[in-house]
Each structure stands twice: as structure tokens, then as C-alpha cells.
Scaffold this motif. Structure first.
Motif, short mmCIF file in Angstrom:
data_model
loop_
_atom_site.label_atom_id
_atom_site.label_comp_id
_atom_site.label_asym_id
_atom_site.label_seq_id
_atom_site.Cartn_x
_atom_site.Cartn_y
_atom_site.Cartn_z
N PHE A 117 0.83 -1.20 0.00
CA PHE A 117 0.00 0.00 0.00
C PHE A 117 0.87 1.26 0.00
N VAL A 118 1.84 1.30 0.89
CA VAL A 118 2.73 2.45 0.99
C VAL A 118 3.52 2.63 -0.30
N ASP A 119 3.99 1.53 -0.88
CA ASP A 119 4.77 1.61 -2.11
C ASP A 119 3.92 2.12 -3.27
N ALA A 120 2.69 1.61 -3.41
CA ALA A 120 1.82 2.06 -4.49
C ALA A 120 1.47 3.54 -4.33
N TYR A 121 1.24 3.96 -3.10
CA TYR A 121 0.95 5.38 -2.85
C TYR A 121 2.14 6.25 -3.21
N GLY A 122 3.35 5.79 -2.84
CA GLY A 122 4.55 6.55 -3.16
C GLY A 122 4.77 6.68 -4.65
N ARG A 123 4.54 5.61 -5.40
CA ARG A 123 4.71 5.67 -6.85
C ARG A 123 3.68 6.61 -7.47
N ARG A 124 2.48 6.62 -6.95
CA ARG A 124 1.46 7.53 -7.47
C ARG A 124 1.87 8.99 -7.26
N GLU A 125 2.38 9.29 -6.10
CA GLU A 125 2.66 10.68 -5.74
C GLU A 125 3.97 11.21 -6.32
N ARG A 126 4.94 10.33 -6.57
CA ARG A 126 6.25 10.81 -7.06
C ARG A 126 6.13 11.49 -8.41
N LEU A 127 5.41 10.87 -9.34
CA LEU A 127 5.29 11.47 -10.67
C LEU A 127 4.46 12.75 -10.62
N VAL A 128 3.47 12.78 -9.76
CA VAL A 128 2.66 13.99 -9.58
C VAL A 128 3.53 15.13 -9.04
N ALA A 129 4.41 14.82 -8.09
CA ALA A 129 5.28 15.83 -7.51
C ALA A 129 6.21 16.42 -8.56
N ARG A 130 6.68 15.59 -9.47
CA ARG A 130 7.54 16.09 -10.55
C ARG A 130 6.77 17.04 -11.46
N LEU A 131 5.52 16.69 -11.76
CA LEU A 131 4.71 17.55 -12.62
C LEU A 131 4.35 18.85 -11.93
N ALA A 132 4.19 18.80 -10.60
CA ALA A 132 3.77 19.98 -9.84
C ALA A 132 4.78 21.12 -9.93
N GLY A 133 6.01 20.80 -10.30
CA GLY A 133 7.01 21.86 -10.46
C GLY A 133 6.75 22.74 -11.66
N SER A 134 5.89 22.27 -12.59
CA SER A 134 5.62 23.02 -13.82
C SER A 134 4.19 23.53 -13.92
N VAL A 135 3.24 22.81 -13.34
CA VAL A 135 1.83 23.16 -13.48
C VAL A 135 1.12 23.02 -12.15
N CYS A 136 -0.04 23.63 -12.05
CA CYS A 136 -0.83 23.49 -10.82
C CYS A 136 -2.32 23.42 -11.09
N LYS A 137 -2.77 23.84 -12.29
CA LYS A 137 -4.20 23.83 -12.61
C LYS A 137 -4.39 23.27 -14.02
N PRO A 138 -5.58 22.71 -14.30
CA PRO A 138 -5.83 22.13 -15.62
C PRO A 138 -5.58 23.08 -16.78
N ARG A 139 -5.84 24.38 -16.60
CA ARG A 139 -5.62 25.30 -17.70
C ARG A 139 -4.14 25.44 -18.04
N ASP A 140 -3.26 24.97 -17.15
CA ASP A 140 -1.82 25.02 -17.40
C ASP A 140 -1.39 24.00 -18.44
N ALA A 141 -2.29 23.13 -18.88
CA ALA A 141 -1.95 22.15 -19.91
C ALA A 141 -1.50 22.84 -21.19
N ASP A 142 -2.12 23.97 -21.52
CA ASP A 142 -1.74 24.71 -22.73
C ASP A 142 -0.28 25.15 -22.64
N GLY A 143 0.08 25.71 -21.49
CA GLY A 143 1.45 26.16 -21.29
C GLY A 143 2.44 25.01 -21.30
N LEU A 144 2.05 23.88 -20.71
CA LEU A 144 2.94 22.72 -20.68
C LEU A 144 3.20 22.21 -22.09
#
Length: 308
Positions: A117-144
Motif C-alpha cells: 500500500f505504501v509503495d503504491a501510494y509513493g509511486r502515485r505521488e512521485r510522478l505527480v510531484a515532478r509535474l507539480a514543479g511546472s503546473v498546478c491547474k488544468p488550464r496550465d496544460a496549454d502552457g505545458l
């Protein structure tokens, strides 16, 4: 004599039922959680989330985050308690000698379950954390998308899509089999559902504006992400009406501005605005409303913070 036989049969039945539940939950979920997990999670979710939804974010998050750990530890306690009761009924039989071995194995299995459970949660959040450095809202998809077009290449965009296709596949399999993961709160400000919508929007825009130029993993990401969001929605018993237009998170973004930004960034636009809009909405309505319905059910909405 009859009472002893009845106790032995009852004890054996309980022990076998415990281990069947353990095996079905931990080792062979087959895309569907056991009744014990579903029932326990439902009790905590229906008790905690309505209360948490009425509170401010500062209190809501830690309270709502109790659903997953309470479910996990309650299920583990039921397994251990039922196993102990079953062997207590087997006290006058030779099977009583297997109690310690069963208990040790059960503790090992519970530990494995928690680590997974902890491992699956960590894998889910790691990629999100990397993306969070560039975007924060759905409208940021255009900029990305524009950033990848200006500073990267088609291959780099394909790498992003391939990475998130794998993420969608893993989230689908792990969260459908173990729904407690769905109730585990995000680790950062960008939640995993919005992150999924942002990346899927990038793929949908690429497919809508330049289908022949779109990288190889574009359709794979869209198909996998759409299936993932819809299965998670079904797992929460959420039913949505037919939706023809999805603007969730993009209310302030005019599609003509999106087309202009992509064109200026170097995307070889192949469709006019009306045709591209129709294709984009045909794709987006398959995933975005489902993601936002899950967010609403889990009370991910945050208190409004004034802009500086």
C-alpha cells in the motif's frame, strides 16, 4: 462429543474463511477488492467524509485522511481476531498446534499488504510531484504543451506520454484492486486527479490539433487514462449523465487562445478551430468529468485563497 465436533467444524470454517479473505485481498485481488475491504471502507467513508466536507481545509484533510488507515488496520484486526477465535474453537483438536504458524504467517502477510500500500501510494505521488514543479491547474496544460514544443521535441513529448501511460495503468490496477488507495489524500498541493487531467489535456490537445504529428503514445495515453478514470468512478458508485462539453478547470481558457498558443509554439495545426474543438471535447468528456466527480466525492476542493 457432538459439541466438540460442532466447535471443530466452526473453528476450521473460520480459519479457512480468514485465509481465503487474506489470499483474495493480498495475492489475487483480480481487479476487485474483497467484500471485507469494500464493506469496511464503505463504513468509514460514509461516516467520515460527510463530516469532513463541512469543515475547513486545515481540519478536513487530516480527518478525511483517516479513511484509508482505519480501513487497513480494521481489516488486519478482523483477520487476526477471527483467526484467534477460530483456533480457540480448535483447542481440543490437533490443528491447535498450527495456531502459532498461522499467526506468524498472517502477521507477515499483513505487513506485506501494508508495504504494498505504501509503495503504491509513493509511486502515485512521485510522478505527480515532478509535474507539480511546472503546473498546478488544468488550464496550465496549454502552457505545458507550449513548453515542450519550444524547448523539447516530439520525442520528449512522447516520453512524457509514455511515462504517464504507465502511471495510468498502474493507478487503475492498484486503485481498483485496493480502493483504500483512492481515499489516501494527496501528498502535495497538486492532487493526482488534477495531474492526470492536465497530462490528458496535453494529449487531447495534441490529438485534436495535429493528429498526424501526434507522438506514438498519444492515443495510448488517452485510451488508458479514460478507462482509468471511468473505472475509478464506477468503483465509487458514481454515475454521470451524458456529457457533451467539459470545461472543468478550463472555464477561463478560450479555445482560440489555446490554438494560437500551440501554433506560435510550433505545433503544425491541421484542423480549424471548430473541428479541433469538437475532437478535443469528444476526448475530454471521457475523463475530465469523471476525475472531477471523484474529487468532489472525496472533498478535494480547497478553501479559496485570495490572489496576491
Amino acid at each position: 462429543m457432538v459439541l466438540a465436533v460442532v466447535k471443530a467444524v466452526a473453528g476450521g470454517t473460520i480459519v479457512v474463511a480468514v485465509w481465503l479473505s487474506v489470499l483474495l485481498t493480498v495475492f489475487t485481488p483480480r481487479g476487485r477488492p474483497s467484500r471485507l475491504v469494500r464493506g469496511t471502507l464503505r463504513v468509514f467513508a460514509y461516516s467520515i467524509l460527510p463530516i469532513a466536507g463541512r469543515l475547513r481545509h486545515r481540519v478536513r484533510e487530516p480527518l478525511a485522511d483517516l479513511c484509508a488507515p482505519l480501513t487497513l488496520f480494521t481489516v488486519a484486526a478482523v483477520w487476526l481476531g477471527a483467526s484467534w477465535a477460530g483456533f480457540a474453537l480448535l483447542a481440543e483438536t490437533p490443528l491447535r498446534e498450527a495456531e502459532w504458524a498461522s499467526r506468524l504467517l498472517l502477521l507477515a502477510v499483513v505487513t506485506t499488504y501494508l508495504l504494498r500500500f505504501v509503495d503504491a501510494y509513493g509511486r502515485r505521488e512521485r510522478l505527480v510531484a515532478r509535474l507539480a514543479g511546472s503546473v498546478c491547474k488544468p488550464r496550465d496544460a496549454d502552457g505545458l504543451l507550449a513548453v515542450f514544443l519550444r524547448t523539447g521535441s516530439r520525442d520528449h513529448l512522447d516520453t512524457l506520454f509514455a511515462e504517464w501511460t504507465g502511471w495510468m495503468t498502474e493507478v487503475e490496477s492498484s486503485h481498483v484492486a485496493h480502493p483504500t488507495l483512492t481515499f489516501r489524500r494527496p501528498a502535495g498541493d497538486l492532487d493526482w486527479l488534477k495531474a492526470a487531467v492536465i497530462v490528458l489535456d496535453v494529449a487531447a490537445l495534441t490529438e485534436a490539433l495535429a493528429p498526424s504529428w501526434a507522438p506514438a503514445h498519444t492515443r495510448a495515453l488517452l485510451d488508458t487514462g479514460t478507462r482509468c478514470m471511468q473505472r475509478l468512478t464506477a468503483g465509487l458508485c458514481i454515475r454521470l449523465p451524458p456529457i457533451t462539453v467539459s470545461l472543468q478547470g478550463r472555464e477561463e481558457r478560450n479555445f482560440s487562445d489555446t490554438l494560437r498558443l500551440a501554433n506560435d509554439a510550433g505545433l503544425p495545426v491541421e484542423r480549424d478551430q471548430q473541428a479541433a474543438w469538437a475532437v478535443f471535447q469528444g476526448l475530454r468528456t471521457g475523463y475530465a468529468p469523471h476525475a472531477y466527480a471523484i474529487e468532489t466525492r472525496l472533498h478535494y476542493e480547497r478553501d479559496e485563497v485570495p490572489d496576491d
